[in-house]
Design an enzyme around this catalytic site. Structure first.
Site, PDB file in Angstrom:
ATOM      1  N   HIS A 101       0.837  -1.205   0.000  1.00  0.00           N
ATOM      2  CA  HIS A 101       0.000   0.000   0.000  1.00  0.00           C
ATOM      3  C   HIS A 101       0.867   1.248   0.000  1.00  0.00           C
ATOM      4  CE1 HIS A 101       0.687  -1.218   4.191  1.00  0.00           C
ATOM      5  NE2 HIS A 101       0.721   0.075   4.479  1.00  0.00           N
ATOM      6  N   HIS A 112       0.710   5.261   1.055  1.00  0.00           N
ATOM      7  CA  HIS A 112       0.004   6.296   1.813  1.00  0.00           C
ATOM      8  C   HIS A 112       0.017   7.587   1.001  1.00  0.00           C
ATOM      9  CE1 HIS A 112       0.167   4.199   5.809  1.00  0.00           C
ATOM     10  NE2 HIS A 112       1.202   3.613   5.247  1.00  0.00           N
TER      11      HIS A 112
HETATM   12  P1  5GP Z   1       1.789   0.520   7.398  1.00  0.00           P
HETATM   13  O1  5GP Z   1       1.714  -0.975   7.151  1.00  0.00           O
HETATM   14  O2  5GP Z   1       2.067   1.300   6.160  1.00  0.00           O
HETATM   15  O3  5GP Z   1       2.736   0.887   8.510  1.00  0.00           O
HETATM   16  O4  5GP Z   1       0.396   1.009   7.962  1.00  0.00           O
HETATM   17  C1  5GP Z   1      -0.822   0.428   7.661  1.00  0.00           C
HETATM   18  C2  5GP Z   1      -1.866   1.512   7.602  1.00  0.00           C
HETATM   19  O5  5GP Z   1      -3.139   0.879   7.524  1.00  0.00           O
HETATM   20  C3  5GP Z   1      -1.910   2.437   8.829  1.00  0.00           C
HETATM   21  O6  5GP Z   1      -1.808   3.782   8.385  1.00  0.00           O
HETATM   22  C4  5GP Z   1      -3.264   2.149   9.459  1.00  0.00           C
HETATM   23  O7  5GP Z   1      -3.855   3.297   9.995  1.00  0.00           O
HETATM   24  C5  5GP Z   1      -4.074   1.580   8.309  1.00  0.00           C
HETATM   25  N1  5GP Z   1      -5.082   0.620   8.709  1.00  0.00           N
HETATM   26  C6  5GP Z   1      -4.941  -0.373   9.629  1.00  0.00           C
HETATM   27  N2  5GP Z   1      -6.083  -1.091   9.720  1.00  0.00           N
HETATM   28  C7  5GP Z   1      -6.948  -0.550   8.834  1.00  0.00           C
HETATM   29  C8  5GP Z   1      -8.297  -0.856   8.474  1.00  0.00           C
HETATM   30  O8  5GP Z   1      -8.935  -1.785   8.989  1.00  0.00           O
HETATM   31  N3  5GP Z   1      -8.865  -0.096   7.510  1.00  0.00           N
HETATM   32  C9  5GP Z   1      -8.203   0.948   6.921  1.00  0.00           C
HETATM   33  N4  5GP Z   1      -8.867   1.641   5.996  1.00  0.00           N
HETATM   34  N5  5GP Z   1      -6.937   1.284   7.242  1.00  0.00           N
HETATM   35  C10 5GP Z   1      -6.325   0.542   8.193  1.00  0.00           C
END
Ligand code: 5GP
Length: 140
Positions: free
Chosen positions: A104, A106
């Site tokens: 993903h 951001h």
């Molecule tokens: P990363 O893996 O890039 O550190 O972060 C994962 C991102 O996914 C975080 O910004 C978090 O807020 C977001 N996130 C975690 N769980 C969910 C969810 O259930 N739904 C959504 N829409 N975002 C999520």
């Protein structure tokens, strides 16, 4: 399916519509939706539909499709919130800050003098996220 891909991750569940999301944009290869713990106003995510743990194992064609959607949604988010800039972020593996193991990007609209909120902060109000998704959709 890549050997190191766990399809029980939260974004795989969103893709299978097993859990809801505030959808912004979708095409054959990608999906964009609001981050539920936003670090800036309008913080959203773009993911590929094809399984990939992160950039390191992603299929290059899928990665290219994701980047095209990132550009499209980043432009719309900047416009929707009249932002001064946009930060893009993408983490590969835990050591780099990755928490959800489906690739993903951001997209975080930025405003002069406003710092990013803490990573993993509180879950935002769902009515607010729905309104923000609508605002970005309208600017696509
Ligand atoms: P990363 O893996 O890039 O550190 O972060 C994962 C991102 O996914 C975080 O910004 C978090 O807020 C977001 N996130 C975690 N769980 C969910 C969810 O259930 N739904 C959504 N829409 N975002 C999520």
């Amino acid at each position: 399916m890549p050997a190191n891909y766990d399809d029980n991750n939260i974004f795989a569940k969103i893709l299978r519509v097993e859990i809801p999301c505030h959808k912004i944009y979708e095409d054959a290869e990608t999906l964009a939706f609001m981050d539920i713990m936003p670090r800036s106003e309008g913080h959203c995510l773009v993911i590929p539909k094809r399984p990939a743990r992160n950039t390191l194992d992603a299929d290059p064609a899928s990665l290219a499709a994701v980047m095209a959607s990132v550009q499209k949604v980043a432009r719309a988010a900047k416009k929707a919130f009249a932002a001064d800039g946009v930060t893009l972020a993408q983490y590969n593996e835990s050591a780099a800050g990755q928490v959800v193991f489906h690739l993903h990007f951001h997209i975080m609209p930025r405003f002069e003098g406003v710092k990013l909120a803490h990573h993993g902060g509180p879950v935002a109000d769902h009515a607010l996220l729905a309104a923000q998704a609508e605002k970005i959709r309208a600017a696509l």
